[in-house]
Design a protein around this motif. Structure first.
Motif, PDB file in Angstrom:
ATOM      1  N   VAL A  57      -5.639  -9.039  16.933  1.00  0.00           N
ATOM      2  CA  VAL A  57      -4.253  -9.210  17.406  1.00  0.00           C
ATOM      3  C   VAL A  57      -3.284  -9.051  16.233  1.00  0.00           C
ATOM      4  O   VAL A  57      -2.205  -8.468  16.367  1.00  0.00           O
ATOM      5  N   GLY A  58      -3.691  -9.558  15.041  1.00  0.00           N
ATOM      6  CA  GLY A  58      -2.847  -9.409  13.859  1.00  0.00           C
ATOM      7  C   GLY A  58      -2.629  -7.957  13.493  1.00  0.00           C
ATOM      8  O   GLY A  58      -1.559  -7.575  13.007  1.00  0.00           O
ATOM      9  N   LEU A  59      -3.646  -7.128  13.744  1.00  0.00           N
ATOM     10  CA  LEU A  59      -3.502  -5.699  13.469  1.00  0.00           C
ATOM     11  C   LEU A  59      -2.467  -5.083  14.396  1.00  0.00           C
ATOM     12  O   LEU A  59      -1.686  -4.212  13.983  1.00  0.00           O
ATOM     13  N   GLY A 119      -9.270  -2.455   5.937  1.00  0.00           N
ATOM     14  CA  GLY A 119     -10.209  -3.228   5.141  1.00  0.00           C
ATOM     15  C   GLY A 119      -9.655  -4.590   4.773  1.00  0.00           C
ATOM     16  O   GLY A 119     -10.369  -5.601   4.811  1.00  0.00           O
ATOM     17  N   VAL A 120      -8.379  -4.630   4.403  1.00  0.00           N
ATOM     18  CA  VAL A 120      -7.753  -5.911   4.063  1.00  0.00           C
ATOM     19  C   VAL A 120      -7.705  -6.822   5.286  1.00  0.00           C
ATOM     20  O   VAL A 120      -7.974  -8.032   5.196  1.00  0.00           O
ATOM     21  N   THR A 121      -7.374  -6.253   6.444  1.00  0.00           N
ATOM     22  CA  THR A 121      -7.337  -7.052   7.672  1.00  0.00           C
ATOM     23  C   THR A 121      -8.702  -7.659   7.966  1.00  0.00           C
ATOM     24  O   THR A 121      -8.820  -8.851   8.288  1.00  0.00           O
ATOM     25  N   LEU A 122      -9.737  -6.837   7.864  1.00  0.00           N
ATOM     26  CA  LEU A 122     -11.090  -7.339   8.115  1.00  0.00           C
ATOM     27  C   LEU A 122     -11.477  -8.410   7.107  1.00  0.00           C
ATOM     28  O   LEU A 122     -12.034  -9.461   7.470  1.00  0.00           O
ATOM     29  N   ALA A 123     -11.161  -8.175   5.835  1.00  0.00           N
ATOM     30  CA  ALA A 123     -11.516  -9.145   4.794  1.00  0.00           C
ATOM     31  C   ALA A 123     -10.786 -10.466   5.016  1.00  0.00           C
ATOM     32  O   ALA A 123     -11.386 -11.550   4.882  1.00  0.00           O
ATOM     33  N   LEU A 124      -9.499 -10.412   5.352  1.00  0.00           N
ATOM     34  CA  LEU A 124      -8.741 -11.637   5.613  1.00  0.00           C
ATOM     35  C   LEU A 124      -9.313 -12.379   6.816  1.00  0.00           C
ATOM     36  O   LEU A 124      -9.398 -13.613   6.815  1.00  0.00           O
ATOM     37  N   ASP A 175       0.831  -1.210   0.000  1.00  0.00           N
ATOM     38  CA  ASP A 175       0.000   0.000   0.000  1.00  0.00           C
ATOM     39  C   ASP A 175       0.860   1.253   0.000  1.00  0.00           C
ATOM     40  O   ASP A 175       0.601   2.206  -0.747  1.00  0.00           O
ATOM     41  N   THR A 176       1.906   1.250   0.835  1.00  0.00           N
ATOM     42  CA  THR A 176       2.756   2.438   0.947  1.00  0.00           C
ATOM     43  C   THR A 176       3.662   2.609  -0.262  1.00  0.00           C
ATOM     44  O   THR A 176       3.801   3.714  -0.783  1.00  0.00           O
ATOM     45  N   ILE A 177       4.258   1.520  -0.718  1.00  0.00           N
ATOM     46  CA  ILE A 177       5.282   1.622  -1.765  1.00  0.00           C
ATOM     47  C   ILE A 177       4.678   1.664  -3.165  1.00  0.00           C
ATOM     48  O   ILE A 177       5.139   2.435  -4.024  1.00  0.00           O
ATOM     49  N   LEU A 178       3.634   0.869  -3.399  1.00  0.00           N
ATOM     50  CA  LEU A 178       3.080   0.773  -4.749  1.00  0.00           C
ATOM     51  C   LEU A 178       1.773   1.546  -4.928  1.00  0.00           C
ATOM     52  O   LEU A 178       1.587   2.226  -5.936  1.00  0.00           O
ATOM     53  N   ILE A 228      -1.252   2.717   9.095  1.00  0.00           N
ATOM     54  CA  ILE A 228      -2.399   1.818   9.010  1.00  0.00           C
ATOM     55  C   ILE A 228      -3.567   2.617   8.438  1.00  0.00           C
ATOM     56  O   ILE A 228      -4.282   3.322   9.141  1.00  0.00           O
ATOM     57  N   THR A 229      -3.726   2.536   7.133  1.00  0.00           N
ATOM     58  CA  THR A 229      -4.770   3.293   6.442  1.00  0.00           C
ATOM     59  C   THR A 229      -6.083   2.514   6.440  1.00  0.00           C
ATOM     60  O   THR A 229      -6.152   1.344   6.837  1.00  0.00           O
TER      61      THR A 229
END
Length: 812
Positions: free
Chosen positions: A345-347, A380-385, A40-43, A374-375
């Protein structure tokens, strides 16, 4: 709500089990979220602080319609593309450069960008409230006549103590007075992704700030360019329009013949952090997915075991009228609860681990770095995973639950029920998958480790040991070409006569660093290029002594000498790749090459080295002599010591420079061996992370094998008791357990070997030194995994050996 309350009670009833599941999920989800935060940050957000950054595209040069690796465009061409107002809301140009600033009695080196007047307008960046303004088009009215600067907020705070009266303050930059007119927010870091700009100056001040570039010459392509797409214009439409505009410019201006441009998404640019880290991020994205699959299989295994243990409970529920749909809902709710807690916890792991990327960055003269945040997209990706993994690993026990036979499950506590048989087969399948995935990750880690070792053995075409390199930007101190040649000549002679110095040379560019080098278009008499053949060749300007200092041998001809100056015909040294391409099987010395400066004669041939990366294919390269009218006033110096740490030459270098001109400051001084660590960066990132994740995969697979074997032993205790009672030896019982376990491992290794081979092919294409045919690494990983699996099987086997036949039979 009743289902959720029941799920919470189940979670709290078995805290140890719940903790293992949650931590396993946190590991898998956290690893993937960390990788995505880097992506997310780099690309995806290469230009933080820019309004609607997704509408910004890079404008890259082309030759004969092909992108040729060049990065920059001339200012007149940028202005011509800026006129395409139906396609672009604006086209900007910029170039990053170091500059020496006098702040009181301090002389820090800062990095800044020379920018076109519409730079901030197109990017949508405003100054901080009450801290002046940004640059405007009227700040680029006359060459040398717009000495104004805009500072970054970070520089304003660190170098000027957050002085509220900074606007209007005059400072000295490269011994030229500049007035500060504004401060921009810290979240805007410039347009060179991965680098942080400290200041911005008008393009009309390029001589005073960087001492290179031209405002009028179309052949001087020195500015990186970006453009903002108009609303509703796709990048494909912009590409077609730019192609037409390029053809029009080629017809109007002879110097634009064959030259054009192409818009690309920012993540595809060949410069900046995107180009450096894209190979590693691709690898890590795949690795993260494999880890998530492994964690999901492991958690599913645990939940299947618990579903088996709760088989009688499930049967009673069905017997008293519970619907199978309700049971599925119950199991999925419990799984999703675990997944959400694991994601939370992963977050936390992500918050800690996202900044872990910074430790991989080697020492560099460039202001490299990223601000990982943490945008909303990362959340959103964390929740989806979390939800996806919850559903996936929750389906296994749910499907087993609805397939339970009530009658069989109630018999003898369900020990012979159909669910136990199905769960055993499912758990075996999951273990096979875990072993296969662990093999893929461990093989990738082993290949990266071996690849890193091999990359260190790659001959770059020079010897970096014992060499100190340093930048000299004397053009910023008011030197012109004539005085600059004298300064560099005297410095080289002074250093060559110093004890401890074996050789000294000057160069406009050193290989295998973060900084990309320039290219030049050539024409070779008697050679007919193929259609769309790229005739641009990377080059460096060097002095006599440079090849000796770098220990670059000559295959034919001679080195440059001090007689190769403006009074003598233009000469060049080429590498073997260039010689073989244009004069195959012939002597290249004495051949003629047409360049933009005129005809040059080849006087020497060097071996083909590595210039921009360790895994680049052999490519042509050439050298010009620094004294032949192509002098670069921003040369670097290479000092080879007669022995010991090259840093010991730093005082000598400082004294020699100060004796010639005390106002000249050294820039970016470090050993060459550390400078070229940039070439090993991607390998180091991939190796470190793959090794860590491979160890985790090994532990997870071991846990899965142990869990299945322990479960199997528990179910077969009566059988083992009977075998022992009938005279079987304990070692025979242990052999049964070990054979069952190793059968699963063998199947997992067989399946995983295909994935490991595919991983090797992918890694070999992305990372230098990695071989997809490294059989010894593959065998070593398979043996390691087998050894760990044996240990995981041996522990349940010991239990089986120690079964007391009498107690076991009495319990039935």
């Amino acid at each position: 709500m009743n289902t959720l309350r029941h799920a919470l009670r189940q979670l709290l009833r078995t805290p140890g089990f719940s903790l293992i599941v949650i931590l396993s999920l946190a590991l898998g989800i956290g690893a993937n979220t960390i990788v995505f935060s880097w992506i997310d940050t780099i690309l995806l957000r290469p230009l933080p602080g820019v309004r609607h950054g997704e509408d910004i595209v890079a404008l890259l040069p082309t030759i004969d319609g092909n992108q040729v690796g060049g990065h920059t465009i001339s200012l007149p061409d940028i202005q011509a593309y800026d006129e395409m107002d139906t396609v672009f809301a604006g086209v900007i140009g910029s170039q990053i450069t170091p500059a020496n600033v006098r702040i009181g009695d301090r002389h820090p080196w800062l990095f800044g960008q020379i920018v076109t007047g519409n730079f901030f307008e197109v990017l949508g960046v405003q100054a901080l409230p009450d801290l002046g303004r940004v640059l405007h088009r009227n700040d680029t009215t006359s060459p040398g006549g717009n000495p104004v600067l805009v500072l970054s907020e970070a520089t304003w705070r660190s170098q000027f103590g957050a002085d509220p009266a900074i606007v209007g303050r005059e400072i000295e930059l490269n011994q030229h007075p500049f007035t500060i007119v504004g401060v921009v927010p810290a979240n805007f870091r410039g347009t060179m992704s991965g680098l942080t700009a400290d200041f911005w100056a008008p393009v009309t001040m390029h001589r005073e700030v960087a001492n290179f570039g031209s405002l009028e010459t179309r052949t001087d392509r020195w500015l990186h360019s970006q453009a903002r797409l108009q609303p509703g214009v796709s990048i494909d439409q912009a590409r077609a329009a730019v192609t037409v505009r390029g053809q029009q410019l080629a017809e109007t201006y002879p110097e634009n013949r064959r030259h054009g441009a192409v818009p690309l998404p920012m993540w595809q640019t060949p410069y900046g952090g995107q180009a450096v880290f894209l190979p590693a991020l691709r690898v890590l994205a795949v690795v993260g997915l494999v880890i998530l699959l492994l964690v999901t299989a492991n958690v599913a295994n645990l939940l299947v075991a618990r579903a088996t243990a709760r088989q009688q409970e499930t049967a009673i529920r069905l017997a008293v009228g519970a619907g199978r749909r309700h049971l599925v809902q119950q199991w999925l709710t419990e799984s999703l609860l675990y997944a959400v807690l694991g994601g939370a916890v992963g977050l936390l792991v992500t918050v800690w681990g996202a900044s872990f990327f910074a430790i991989f960055l080697p020492e560099s003269p460039l202001p490299a770095g990223y601000e990982f945040a943490i945008t909303g997209r990362v959340l959103g990706v964390t929740l989806a995973l979390s939800l996806l993994t919850g559903v996936v690993f929750g389906l296994a026990p749910a499907l087993l639950a609805i397939g339970t036979s009530v009658l069989e499950a109630l018999k003898a506590g369900g020990r012979t029920g159909s669910m136990s048989g199905r769960s055993h087969r499912l758990r075996n399948a999951l273990v096979i998958g875990e072993v296969a995935l662990a093999l893929v990750l461990l093989a990738g880690a082993a290949l990266c480790i071996r690849g890193s070792q091999q990359a260190r053995q790659i001959d770059p075409g020079f010897d970096p040991s014992g060499v100190l390199v340093s930048g000299l930007r004397i053009g910023m101190n008011g030197y012109d070409e004539e005085r600059g040649l004298v300064f560099y000549q005297q410095l080289r002679e002074r250093l060559a006569a110093t004890p401890g110095v074996e050789a000294v040379g000057l160069a406009s560019w050193f290989p295998l660093g973060f900084e990309g080098g320039p290219s030049i278009g050539i024409t070779v008499p008697g050679y007919t290029p193929t259609e769309n053949e790229n005739m641009a060749v990377p080059y460096a300007i060097i002095s006599a002594g440079y090849l000796e200092a770098m220990r670059i041998p000559l295959r034919a001809g001679r080195d440059f000498t001090d007689l190769d100056d403006g009074e003598h015909p233009l000469v060049m040294i080429v590498n073997e790749a260039l010689a073989e391409r244009y004069w195959p099987g012939q002597d290249a010395v004495g051949r003629k090459v047409q360049t933009w400066r005129g005809e040059a004669t080849v006087v020497g041939v060097t071996p083909t080295g590595r210039y921009r990366s360790l895994n680049e294919p052999a490519q042509p390269f050439l050298y010009f002599a620094d004294r032949q009218g192509v002098a670069d006033l921003n040369l670097g110096i290479a000092l080879r010591t007669t022995g010991g740490d090259p840093r010991q030459l730093l005082p000598t270098l400082r004294q020699a420079v100060a004796a010639l001109d005390p106002n000249v400051e050294l820039w970016a001084t470090l050993p060459l061996s550390e400078y070229i660590e940039a070439a090993h960066l991607v390998n180091r990132v991939a190796t470190t992370l793959l090794t860590g994740l491979g160890v985790i995969a090994l532990l997870l697979a071991s846990m899965g094998i142990y869990g299945v074997m322990a479960f199997m032993v528990g179910r077969r205790l009566p059988e083992f008791g009977i075998r022992l009672a009938l005279g079987a030896a304990p070692k025979d019982v242990a052999g049964l357990v070990l054979r069952d376990g190793l059968r699963l491992v063998a199947l997992g290794l067989l399946v995983g070997s295909v994935g490991a081979w595919a991983a090797g092919v992918g890694l070999a294409s992305a990372l230098p030194g990695v071989s997809s045919h490294d059989v010894s690494a593959m065998i070593g990983v398979a043996l390691l995994l087998t050894g760990i699996a044996l240990l995981a099987c041996w522990l349940p086997a010991r239990r089986a050996m120690r079964v007391d036949p009498i107690q076991t039979l009495q319990a039935q």
